[in-house]
Design a protein around this motif. Sequence first.
Motif, PDB file in Angstrom:
ATOM      1  N   ALA A  21       1.051  -0.633  -0.294  1.00  0.00           N
ATOM      2  CA  ALA A  21      -0.212   0.472   0.176  1.00  0.00           C
ATOM      3  C   ALA A  21       1.052   0.682  -0.028  1.00  0.00           C
ATOM      4  CB  ALA A  21      -1.336   0.160   1.778  1.00  0.00           C
ATOM      5  N   TYR A  22       1.937   1.078   0.678  1.00  0.00           N
ATOM      6  CA  TYR A  22       2.749   2.394   0.805  1.00  0.00           C
ATOM      7  C   TYR A  22       3.570   2.724  -0.612  1.00  0.00           C
ATOM      8  CZ  TYR A  22       2.165   2.765   6.297  1.00  0.00           C
ATOM      9  OH  TYR A  22       1.659   3.265   7.229  1.00  0.00           O
ATOM     10  N   ALA A  23       4.136   1.565  -1.132  1.00  0.00           N
ATOM     11  CA  ALA A  23       4.211   1.609  -2.288  1.00  0.00           C
ATOM     12  C   ALA A  23       3.645   2.330  -3.325  1.00  0.00           C
ATOM     13  CB  ALA A  23       5.058   0.196  -2.756  1.00  0.00           C
ATOM     14  N   ASN A  24       2.715   1.987  -3.280  1.00  0.00           N
ATOM     15  CA  ASN A  24       1.207   2.774  -4.302  1.00  0.00           C
ATOM     16  C   ASN A  24       0.530   3.473  -4.034  1.00  0.00           C
ATOM     17  OD1 ASN A  24       1.843   0.427  -6.650  1.00  0.00           O
ATOM     18  ND2 ASN A  24       1.269  -0.457  -4.789  1.00  0.00           N
ATOM     19  N   GLN A  25       0.936   4.136  -2.638  1.00  0.00           N
ATOM     20  CA  GLN A  25       0.141   5.081  -2.063  1.00  0.00           C
ATOM     21  C   GLN A  25      -0.155   6.460  -3.260  1.00  0.00           C
ATOM     22  OE1 GLN A  25       1.892   7.029   1.193  1.00  0.00           O
ATOM     23  NE2 GLN A  25       3.954   6.491   0.423  1.00  0.00           N
ATOM     24  N   ASP A  30      -9.740   7.157  -6.983  1.00  0.00           N
ATOM     25  CA  ASP A  30     -10.739   7.180  -7.613  1.00  0.00           C
ATOM     26  C   ASP A  30      -9.673   6.084  -8.939  1.00  0.00           C
ATOM     27  OD1 ASP A  30      -9.085   9.069  -8.408  1.00  0.00           O
ATOM     28  OD2 ASP A  30     -10.614   9.833  -9.627  1.00  0.00           O
ATOM     29  N   HIS A  31      -8.908   6.246  -9.933  1.00  0.00           N
ATOM     30  CA  HIS A  31      -8.305   5.320  -9.773  1.00  0.00           C
ATOM     31  C   HIS A  31      -8.836   3.737  -9.943  1.00  0.00           C
ATOM     32  CE1 HIS A  31      -5.827   7.953 -12.486  1.00  0.00           C
ATOM     33  NE2 HIS A  31      -6.589   8.392 -12.331  1.00  0.00           N
ATOM     34  N   VAL A  32      -8.181   3.430  -8.556  1.00  0.00           N
ATOM     35  CA  VAL A  32      -8.386   1.700  -7.432  1.00  0.00           C
ATOM     36  C   VAL A  32      -9.113   1.672  -7.977  1.00  0.00           C
ATOM     37  CG1 VAL A  32      -7.651   0.860  -5.721  1.00  0.00           C
ATOM     38  CG2 VAL A  32      -6.309   2.498  -6.228  1.00  0.00           C
ATOM     39  N   VAL A  33     -10.355   2.250  -7.563  1.00  0.00           N
ATOM     40  CA  VAL A  33     -12.321   1.653  -7.823  1.00  0.00           C
ATOM     41  C   VAL A  33     -12.159   1.828  -9.198  1.00  0.00           C
ATOM     42  CG1 VAL A  33     -13.983   2.507  -7.256  1.00  0.00           C
ATOM     43  CG2 VAL A  33     -12.255   3.175  -5.814  1.00  0.00           C
ATOM     44  N   GLU A  34     -11.831   2.709 -10.063  1.00  0.00           N
ATOM     45  CA  GLU A  34     -12.538   2.347 -11.873  1.00  0.00           C
ATOM     46  C   GLU A  34     -11.672   1.121 -12.130  1.00  0.00           C
ATOM     47  OE1 GLU A  34     -11.142   4.366 -15.700  1.00  0.00           O
ATOM     48  OE2 GLU A  34     -11.719   5.847 -13.566  1.00  0.00           O
TER      49      GLU A  34
END
Length: 101
Positions: A21-25, A30-34
């Motif tokens: 999660a920290y590496a992709n913070q 909204d991109h994650v949800v999409e």
Amino acid sequence: ISGEPTFGELLAQVRTTTLKAYANQDVPFDHVVERLRPARDAGRTPLFQTMITFAQDDGDGVVEADDLWAGEIDVEITAAQFDLILSLRDVPDAAFTGSFC
């Protein structure tokens, strides 16, 4: 949690997930949800349904800095925001006070 991991295994899973999660913070939520397109229930908040708050009571509840001050105000809540809210406060001369909403 699937299976019956030992405490050490569970801790390792949490560590791995947290580091990912920290590496992709920097990726906007909204991109994650999409990309994931999770099933949504309009009757629930999308991230969590329970909340725990903790505050230390250091006096009158007013915080001041230069020309800025902030304090508590009482607000009447007429609708549930979450399924469960546990509010804890560390007060002088008592262990804790708390309330469930």
